[in-house]
Design an enzyme around this catalytic site. Structure first.
Site, short mmCIF file in Angstrom:
data_model
loop_
_atom_site.label_atom_id
_atom_site.label_comp_id
_atom_site.label_asym_id
_atom_site.label_seq_id
_atom_site.Cartn_x
_atom_site.Cartn_y
_atom_site.Cartn_z
N ASP A 515 0.81 -1.22 0.00
CA ASP A 515 0.00 0.00 0.00
C ASP A 515 0.84 1.27 0.00
O ASP A 515 0.33 2.35 -0.25
CB ASP A 515 -0.85 0.05 1.27
CG ASP A 515 -2.19 -0.64 1.09
OD1 ASP A 515 -2.64 -0.75 -0.05
OD2 ASP A 515 -2.77 -1.04 2.10
C1 GLC Z 1 -0.58 2.61 5.92
C2 GLC Z 1 0.17 1.41 6.42
C3 GLC Z 1 -0.09 0.20 5.59
C4 GLC Z 1 -1.55 0.03 5.41
C5 GLC Z 1 -2.21 1.30 4.88
C6 GLC Z 1 -3.69 1.11 4.78
O1 GLC Z 1 -0.08 3.02 4.72
O2 GLC Z 1 1.53 1.63 6.45
O3 GLC Z 1 0.48 -0.92 6.20
O4 GLC Z 1 -1.80 -1.02 4.53
O5 GLC Z 1 -1.93 2.36 5.72
O6 GLC Z 1 -4.37 2.23 4.41
C1 GLC Z 2 -1.52 -3.80 5.43
C2 GLC Z 2 -2.77 -3.83 4.58
C3 GLC Z 2 -2.61 -4.71 3.38
C4 GLC Z 2 -1.36 -4.36 2.66
C5 GLC Z 2 -0.16 -4.40 3.57
C6 GLC Z 2 1.10 -3.93 2.91
O1 GLC Z 2 -1.38 -5.01 6.10
O2 GLC Z 2 -3.87 -4.28 5.32
O3 GLC Z 2 -3.71 -4.57 2.53
O4 GLC Z 2 -1.22 -5.24 1.60
O5 GLC Z 2 -0.39 -3.56 4.67
O6 GLC Z 2 1.07 -2.58 2.63
#
Ligand code: GLC
Ligand code: GLC
Length: 836
Positions: A515
């Site tokens: 993400d």
């Molecule tokens: C933030 C976190 C990430 C998560 C995302 C969801 O970027 O670092 O882990 O998946 O928020 O919105």
């Molecule tokens: C968080 C989010 C997941 C994402 C991951 C890596 O765990 O829930 O959707 O893939 O972060 O960013």
């Protein structure tokens, strides 16, 4: 400090036993596994909600409070001058003994002080919208004990988001009712006292909450200030200090529920109190009570005489009456335990490794149930208001859960697919209450569609239920737009095919699984979220090798489905599997040609077409996701690419606590990379050990036949092997999302426990790839890839209507068999022995 300081596993009872309330962080558990949920810490902190942690928050929680974890469902016991709680908090009176047992969907907290023992069992009975708290008070002394007991729960004004911000309204709206029933209502029930929370009930809400105890009380409070005192803390509520409650009725401000009971216990005597904290909904036409005269009830309400909106409480009464006796509570508790016996009997391991057994037979499977229920919504790191159900998250979660209750996984697949757009794109998240896509976050994450194929094919392999492909599923929940689920899968596959960049690799969109790798975002405004702000896809060359691997791996699963020979003519004619194969082949070529950096797979191309995750970069030279996915998909196998990539990962990414996400971590902000480069080096997506992606490498290792390597990495991140609980900090019985990486200040420190795809992926890894028992369309495949010193194990696998007892023997210290075995599906019991 060693493990013994805070607790230990009691495998026979399937519990983790905490023996010291001062854990390095609150160690929590989850109550409920369907609609009504509770989070509960080892000191009684936490909250409840119904279905949706944002829209139906029942009790209030203050995140990031000082001290940490300071609201919950508490009991205060006054014994002469001593005031204490069974779970130590909030009074923090030193207890003579303390123990918290976190079990499967229940928690039992027991404290003793001055020869009084208080034990509280918290759980949510199956099919009931309430949490039961069975409090057992025992007098261990030789004297009569005269105790005062106070309960405490604080209501949330339903919407947890506005509850925490709209005070100009909230502090005026709170309304309650108090109902005291002091006589026999049937032969079993000798009265009760229930406090009802009915804020906004008279207008637009048809739901209410209640907190009841199965006896008459000596008083109550429903107004926080009256009970706690404006300048007091929860460790010294003024009503408790005064030794009696004030019978307050909340008029706005902060409504709470507290019962006050005077208890006299003879020497050796034990007494049970059953508290029920519940939620009910009424139909619009039936929401108000017409007749109060059915039994002798004393009713007080916030509005008093002028209250024309008395709650119709029939439903709450049913629950309160049902759980009025210890026998009823015990029966419901036995039912819950029986459910878990049944769920855990689907896959049972017997091996000489106690820790492996513990992960496989108890905790990993349990965590999979929790992530299936919660997605990423509510934990002590997820506030329940930010995120609902994730499209990609839920597809992954259900793969860890599908063997437990396939019908719920089925429904989840339909719910998720219903939030897809006609072009195959997806809402990234949806709200569990409405099941509607979440507009705040929108779509544009180009990995999302492939996860639907991942989840659906896993479901069909487990169940053999091909009829799910016939389900008519709408686009974006629009009635009238329904097409078959098969069509959703076809279009998901096509979405990747139609969105490739200059190298023929998948365009990344907002982000892929990571993400925080936001290649089209270019954000300089601290007030915007990286996930939702501008997505400069026009003219972008940003491509993802992670999606490429995902596409090849899951694309082949789609091909296997289409070619399984088990689809109806109508379904199989929807898709041309030759075409699918061609596209997959094309993608493999593109990866080999443009996605290989010499020693490992590249991670991406950025907006301008520059390499990300290459030896040419100064930081972020190598990333884990593409090594995992392209390795799992074995892209470039003839050229030895997967093996080389795994060697590089071992050299550059691995560390004592697991593999980091990227190396070296970024030390400066790269506007062209986005959020990833905002995290301090060694944390989260910037060089943290993001446990979720370690299993991809482990599976790639098993695909390469490297059982010893797979096992070594598996153990590094599995909770049962955590050596230093102080360092790890969060719960030692479940996976956490992230452990601080080798470049962090405190490598090995865990965060974001419980709600992470790590649970499902490790389940898949250990059950299907290491132990190697894998459902396929043809039958149950046995294809272990194990450490050479694992000599023997037995897995009992209930699969569809069959039960396979599979013993794997490894007398010659091999890591995998020469050939996998496929056991045909035939109902009944089968005993099989496989020798490597
Ligand atoms: C933030 C976190 C990430 C998560 C995302 C969801 O970027 O670092 O882990 O998946 O928020 O919105
Ligand atoms: C968080 C989010 C997941 C994402 C991951 C890596 O765990 O829930 O959707 O893939 O972060 O960013």
């Amino acid at each position: 400090m060693n493990t013994k300081e805070y607790g230990y596993f009691d495998d026979a009872k399937r519990e983790y036993v905490i023996t010291n309330p001062r854990t390095p962080f609150p160690w929590i558990n989850y109550l409920g596994n369907e609609d009504f949920f509770g989070l509960i810490s080892n000191t009684g902190g936490g909250y409840n909600f119904y279905k949706d942690a944002k829209f139906r928050r029942i009790t209030r929680y203050r995140y990031n409070s000082v001290p940490m974890d300071s609201v919950g469902r508490y009991f205060y016991i006054v014994d002469g001058a001593a005031v204490w709680n069974p779970g130590w908090k909030p009074c923090k009176t030193e207890l003579d003994s303390y123990e918290c047992r976190h079990g499967l969907n229940y928690t039992r907290i027991t404290g003793a002080k001055n020869k009084v023992r208080a034990s509280v069992l918290y759980f949510v009975p199956l099919g009931v919208k309430a949490e039961i708290q069975r409090l057992t008070l025992t007098n261990l002394s030789d004297d009569i004990k005269r105790l005062k007991l106070f309960s405490y729960a604080e209501w949330c004004l339903w919407n947890a988001a506005t509850d925490g911000e709209n005070f100009q309204r909230n502090l005026s709206t709170g309304e309650v009712e108090v109902e005291r029933v002091n006589e026999l209502t049937n032969e079993r029930v000798n009265g009760w006292t229930a406090i009802y929370h009915k804020t906004e009930y008279k207008e637009r809400r048809n739901h209410y909450a209640y907190y009841a105890v199965n006896c008459p009380v000596d008083g109550y409070d429903t107004d926080r200030e009256s009970f706690v005192g404006l300048y007091n803390d929860l460790n010294e509520p003024q009503a408790v200090l005064a030794g009696h409650s004030t019978d307050s009725l909340a008029h706005g401000w902060s409504p709470i529920a507290s019962h006050y009971i005077e208890v006299e216990l003879a020497p050796g005597e034990s007494r049970d109190f059953i508290f029920v904290l519940g939620y009910e909904e009424n139909e619009e036409a039936n929401k108000f009570a017409k007749d109060l005269s059915t039994f002798n009830v004393q009713l007080s309400t916030s509005l008093g005489e002028r209250d024309h909106h008395i709650i119709n409480k029939v439903r709450a009464h049913e629950v309160i009456e049902r759980f009025a006796t210890v026998e009823a509570v015990e029966a419901a508790f036995a039912e819950l335990n029986a459910l878990w016996d049944e769920l855990l009997s689907k896959y049972r391991l017997e091996s000489s490794d106690e820790r492996l057994n513990r992960m496989v037979n108890i905790w990993n499977q349990y965590q999979c149930m929790i992530t299936f229920c919660m997605s990423r919504s509510a934990s002590f790191f997820e506030s329940g208001v930010g995120r609902g159900m994730g499209f990609r998250d839920s597809n992954q979660d259900l793969v860890g859960f599908v063997h437990q209750i396939p019908s719920r996984a089925r429904q989840r697949i339909i719910d998720i697919a219903s939030t897809q757009f006609p072009d195959g794109g997806c809402y990234h998240q949806y709200q569990p209450l409405t099941k509607r896509g979440n507009n705040d976050i929108g779509g544009g994450f180009n990995d999302d569609p492939m996860w639907l194929i991942f989840g659906t094919t896993a479901y069909i392999r487990e169940t053999g239920d091909f009829s799910i492909l016939d389900e008519m599923v709408p686009w974006d929940n629009e009635p009238g737009t329904e097409v078959s689920l098969m069509e959703h899968l076809r279009i998901s596959f096509d979405h990747v095919v139609k969105n490739v960049g200059p190298h023929g690799l998948p365009l990344i969109g907002r982000a892929d699984w990571n993400d925080c790798l936001n290649l089209n975002c270019f954000s300089m405004d601290p007030n915007e979220s990286f996930q939702t702000t501008g997505n400069k896809t026009e003219g972008s060359k940003a491509e993802s090798l992670m999606i490429a691997g995902l596409f090849v791996y899951c694309g082949r699963q789609f091909v296997d489905l289409v070619e399984s020979g088990k689809l109806s003519v109508e379904r199989s004619s929807q898709v041309d599997s030759r075409k699918l194969r061609e596209e997959i082949e094309k993608m493999c070529k593109a990866v080999e040609q443009y996605g290989w950096d010499g020693e490992w797979y590249l991670r991406a191309y950025d907006y301008y077409g520059n390499k990300v995750g290459s030896h040419e970069n100064e930081e972020g030279k190598i990333f884990i996701e593409s090594q995992g996915w392209c390795g799992m998909a074995r892209i470039g196998a003839e050229k030895g690419m997967p093996e080389k990539a795994l060697d590089s990962a071992a050299k550059l990414l691995d560390s004592e606590h697991g593999m980091v996400l990227n190396y070296p971590a970024y030390t400066t902000y790269h506007i062209e990379l986005g959020e990833q480069s905002t995290y301090p080096a060694g944390y989260k997506e910037n060089g943290g050990i993001f446990c979720h992606n370690n299993p991809w490498v482990i599976i790639a290792q098993t695909e390469a036949g490297r059982g010893n390597d797979a096992w070594a990495l598996y153990k590094k991140i599995a909770p049962a092997w955590i050596a230093d609980q102080d360092l790890h900090k969060v719960e030692p019985y479940v996976y956490c999302q992230m452990v601080a990486g080798k470049e962090a200040a405190r490598p090995g420190e865990g965060k974001n426990s419980w709600l992470t795809g790590t649970a499902a992926w490790n389940w898949l890894t250990v059950s299907q790839h290491i132990l190697g028992i894998r459902p396929t369309y043809e039958g149950l495949m046995v294809n272990p890839c194990i450490p050479s010193d694992l000599k023997e194990y037995t897995v009992t696998r209930k699969w569809r209507d069959a039960e396979y007892v599979i013993t794997v023997k490894n007398p010659n210290g091999k890591q995998r068999p020469d050939q996998p075995t496929v056991l045909p599906y035939t109902p009944g019991r089968h005993e099989v022995e496989i020798v490597l």
